[in-house]
Design a protein around this motif. Structure first.
Motif, PDB file in Angstrom:
ATOM      1  N   VAL A 153      77.691  52.441  15.332  1.00  0.00           N
ATOM      2  CA  VAL A 153      77.282  51.134  15.850  1.00  0.00           C
ATOM      3  C   VAL A 153      76.402  51.365  17.071  1.00  0.00           C
ATOM      4  N   LEU A 154      75.217  50.808  17.056  1.00  0.00           N
ATOM      5  CA  LEU A 154      74.315  50.897  18.208  1.00  0.00           C
ATOM      6  C   LEU A 154      74.726  49.895  19.272  1.00  0.00           C
ATOM      7  N   ILE A 155      74.960  50.393  20.483  1.00  0.00           N
ATOM      8  CA  ILE A 155      75.242  49.530  21.626  1.00  0.00           C
ATOM      9  C   ILE A 155      74.080  49.683  22.594  1.00  0.00           C
ATOM     10  N   LEU A 156      73.484  48.560  22.948  1.00  0.00           N
ATOM     11  CA  LEU A 156      72.353  48.522  23.876  1.00  0.00           C
ATOM     12  C   LEU A 156      72.753  47.676  25.070  1.00  0.00           C
ATOM     13  N   ALA A 157      72.146  47.935  26.219  1.00  0.00           N
ATOM     14  CA  ALA A 157      72.491  47.179  27.421  1.00  0.00           C
ATOM     15  C   ALA A 157      71.228  46.736  28.148  1.00  0.00           C
ATOM     16  N   THR A 158      71.373  45.630  28.891  1.00  0.00           N
ATOM     17  CA  THR A 158      70.271  45.110  29.697  1.00  0.00           C
ATOM     18  C   THR A 158      70.825  44.317  30.874  1.00  0.00           C
ATOM     19  N   SER A 159      70.038  44.264  31.920  1.00  0.00           N
ATOM     20  CA  SER A 159      70.405  43.419  33.060  1.00  0.00           C
ATOM     21  C   SER A 159      69.941  41.983  32.847  1.00  0.00           C
ATOM     22  N   LEU A 160      69.099  41.762  31.860  1.00  0.00           N
ATOM     23  CA  LEU A 160      68.607  40.413  31.575  1.00  0.00           C
ATOM     24  C   LEU A 160      69.758  39.491  31.182  1.00  0.00           C
ATOM     25  N   PRO A 161      69.707  38.236  31.595  1.00  0.00           N
ATOM     26  CA  PRO A 161      70.705  37.276  31.122  1.00  0.00           C
ATOM     27  C   PRO A 161      70.586  37.096  29.607  1.00  0.00           C
ATOM     28  N   ALA A 162      71.686  36.747  28.972  1.00  0.00           N
ATOM     29  CA  ALA A 162      71.698  36.569  27.519  1.00  0.00           C
ATOM     30  C   ALA A 162      70.617  35.579  27.071  1.00  0.00           C
ATOM     31  N   TYR A 163      70.435  34.505  27.817  1.00  0.00           N
ATOM     32  CA  TYR A 163      69.444  33.490  27.471  1.00  0.00           C
ATOM     33  C   TYR A 163      68.039  34.102  27.364  1.00  0.00           C
ATOM     34  N   ASP A 164      67.693  34.959  28.319  1.00  0.00           N
ATOM     35  CA  ASP A 164      66.381  35.598  28.313  1.00  0.00           C
ATOM     36  C   ASP A 164      66.236  36.574  27.145  1.00  0.00           C
ATOM     37  N   VAL A 165      67.290  37.345  26.882  1.00  0.00           N
ATOM     38  CA  VAL A 165      67.252  38.300  25.767  1.00  0.00           C
ATOM     39  C   VAL A 165      67.034  37.558  24.459  1.00  0.00           C
ATOM     40  N   ILE A 166      67.759  36.483  24.261  1.00  0.00           N
ATOM     41  CA  ILE A 166      67.637  35.706  23.025  1.00  0.00           C
ATOM     42  C   ILE A 166      66.223  35.145  22.885  1.00  0.00           C
ATOM     43  N   GLY A 167      65.665  34.655  23.982  1.00  0.00           N
ATOM     44  CA  GLY A 167      64.294  34.147  23.949  1.00  0.00           C
ATOM     45  C   GLY A 167      63.288  35.221  23.578  1.00  0.00           C
ATOM     46  N   LYS A 168      63.476  36.406  24.133  1.00  0.00           N
ATOM     47  CA  LYS A 168      62.565  37.515  23.826  1.00  0.00           C
ATOM     48  C   LYS A 168      62.695  37.956  22.365  1.00  0.00           C
ATOM     49  N   LEU A 169      63.915  37.982  21.855  1.00  0.00           N
ATOM     50  CA  LEU A 169      64.102  38.316  20.441  1.00  0.00           C
ATOM     51  C   LEU A 169      63.425  37.283  19.554  1.00  0.00           C
ATOM     52  N   TYR A 170      63.545  36.031  19.934  1.00  0.00           N
ATOM     53  CA  TYR A 170      62.902  34.958  19.182  1.00  0.00           C
ATOM     54  C   TYR A 170      61.381  35.133  19.188  1.00  0.00           C
ATOM     55  N   GLU A 171      60.830  35.471  20.352  1.00  0.00           N
ATOM     56  CA  GLU A 171      59.383  35.712  20.455  1.00  0.00           C
ATOM     57  C   GLU A 171      58.935  36.863  19.553  1.00  0.00           C
ATOM     58  N   LEU A 172      59.830  37.831  19.323  1.00  0.00           N
ATOM     59  CA  LEU A 172      59.512  38.964  18.445  1.00  0.00           C
ATOM     60  C   LEU A 172      59.604  38.584  16.966  1.00  0.00           C
ATOM     61  N   GLY A 173      60.049  37.368  16.697  1.00  0.00           N
ATOM     62  CA  GLY A 173      60.170  36.915  15.314  1.00  0.00           C
ATOM     63  C   GLY A 173      61.551  37.123  14.722  1.00  0.00           C
ATOM     64  N   ILE A 174      62.496  37.512  15.557  1.00  0.00           N
ATOM     65  CA  ILE A 174      63.874  37.708  15.083  1.00  0.00           C
ATOM     66  C   ILE A 174      64.594  36.378  15.164  1.00  0.00           C
ATOM     67  N   ARG A 175      64.997  35.871  14.006  1.00  0.00           N
ATOM     68  CA  ARG A 175      65.641  34.574  13.908  1.00  0.00           C
ATOM     69  C   ARG A 175      67.030  34.718  13.295  1.00  0.00           C
ATOM     70  N   ASN A 176      67.803  33.642  13.345  1.00  0.00           N
ATOM     71  CA  ASN A 176      69.076  33.591  12.637  1.00  0.00           C
ATOM     72  C   ASN A 176      68.741  33.261  11.193  1.00  0.00           C
ATOM     73  N   VAL A 177      69.077  34.150  10.283  1.00  0.00           N
ATOM     74  CA  VAL A 177      68.660  34.004   8.896  1.00  0.00           C
ATOM     75  C   VAL A 177      69.701  33.359   7.997  1.00  0.00           C
ATOM     76  N   LYS A 178      70.858  33.020   8.542  1.00  0.00           N
ATOM     77  CA  LYS A 178      71.908  32.424   7.721  1.00  0.00           C
ATOM     78  C   LYS A 178      71.646  30.969   7.460  1.00  0.00           C
TER      79      LYS A 178
END
Length: 114
Positions: free
Chosen positions: A89-114
Motif C-alpha cells: 500500500v502506497l502511503i503519501l504525505a503532505t502538509s497541504l490541507p485535505a481541501y487543497d489536495v482534493i482540489g489539486k487532484l481534481y485539477e489533474l483530472g482525477i474524479r470520483n468514478v463511482k
C-alpha cells in the motif's frame, strides 16, 4: 495517470519506499470515516485522509486502492508504514490541507468514478 505523476506534480512525500509508484489512478475519494471509504471507494482510487493509524493500510489493501494521501501534516504511526509496506500500500504525505489536495487532484483530472 500514475501515482508517480501525482507525487511529482503535488510534491508529495513518499512514506512507503518499498512499494512501487508506477500504479494507475482511476479516481479519487476523500473521507476520514473508514466504514465510508470501505463502502464508497473503488479499486484503483487514491484516498485522501487525515488519519495516520494502521487501519488506513488495512482498508487500502482490502479495497485495492492505488495510494493513500495523509494530508495536513497529520502524524503517521510507524506501525502504519510497516503494515502498508507488508501489503503493498502506497502511503503519501503532505502538509497541504485535505481541501487543497482534493482540489489539486481534481485539477489533474482525477474524479470520483463511482
Amino acid at each position: 495517470m500514475q501515482v508517480r505523476e501525482v507525487i511529482e506534480t503535488l510534491g508529495l512525500k513518499l512514506m512507503t519506499h518499498e512499494v512501487p509508484v508506477d500504479v494507475d489512478v482511476i479516481g479519487g475519494y476523500a473521507s476520514d470515516l473508514l466504514s465510508n471509504v470501505m463502502g464508497q471507494a473503488a479499486p484503483g482510487m487514491i484516498w485522501v485522509t487525515m488519519q495516520g493509524h494502521q487501519n488506513i493500510a488495512a482498508v487500502a489493501s482490502l479495497i485495492g486502492l492505488s495510494a493513500v494521501i495523509v494530508a495536513g501534516d497529520a502524524p503517521i504511526e510507524e506501525d502504519t508504514l510497516k503494515k502498508a509496506e507488508q501489503n503493498d500500500v502506497l502511503i503519501l504525505a503532505t502538509s497541504l490541507p485535505a481541501y487543497d489536495v482534493i482540489g489539486k487532484l481534481y485539477e489533474l483530472g482525477i474524479r470520483n468514478v463511482k
